[in-house]
Design a protein around this motif. Sequence first.
Motif: not given
Length: 193
Positions: A134-163
């Motif tokens: 994800m860091m490679k896909l989005i690139g740019g400044k603070n890529a690690e932080q932004r990638a972690a935020l995206i993964l957190s958002l996706v995981t949260g949505v998934w959790f409330y869709r299925f679990m």
Amino acid sequence: MASRSLKPTDERSRDRARTRAKIMEAAKVAFSKYGYGGANIRDIAAEAGITGALVVRYFGSKEKLFEEALADAFDLGQAFASTERRELGEAIVAHLFSEQQVVDLTAMMLLASVDPSANPVARRLAHARMLHPMMKLIGGKNAEQRAALILSLVTGVWFYRFMLPLRPLSGRSDASTKGRVAAQIQRIIDGAD
């Protein structure tokens, strides 16, 4: 005559590849439904139409099978490699809201995270197969932080869709909900504050 001696070898190689693929698919489904602790070699073998001993022969152990199944389930870098950066939010949401997910990487990761024997493998692969791509896909400044935020958002949505299904995320979500989630993801991708 040389071609005859190669033919059985080619057939054995194809059979090995098919058997391995059957085991891998059965394992991914089992680990995404039951987690590491709930899935067992005997049931995975039965689903693949083989014996448990053959699973062990191909993969060595349940731990190794789990690691390979998790790694094979989804390669984020490959899944979105051809997607334009400006369309990445929509592509992620299309995958997240897909109705055809039999094997679910997020389920495998979440279920593994609460299992002490599977957690280290899940953490390592989360970095290698999700965060870093994800860091490679989005690139740019603070890529690690932004990638972690995206993964957190996706995981949260998934959790409330299925679990723990919550409306309007569960079931068939409307275009407005999907659009809002995609816009939030794209905003993080673009580095907008």
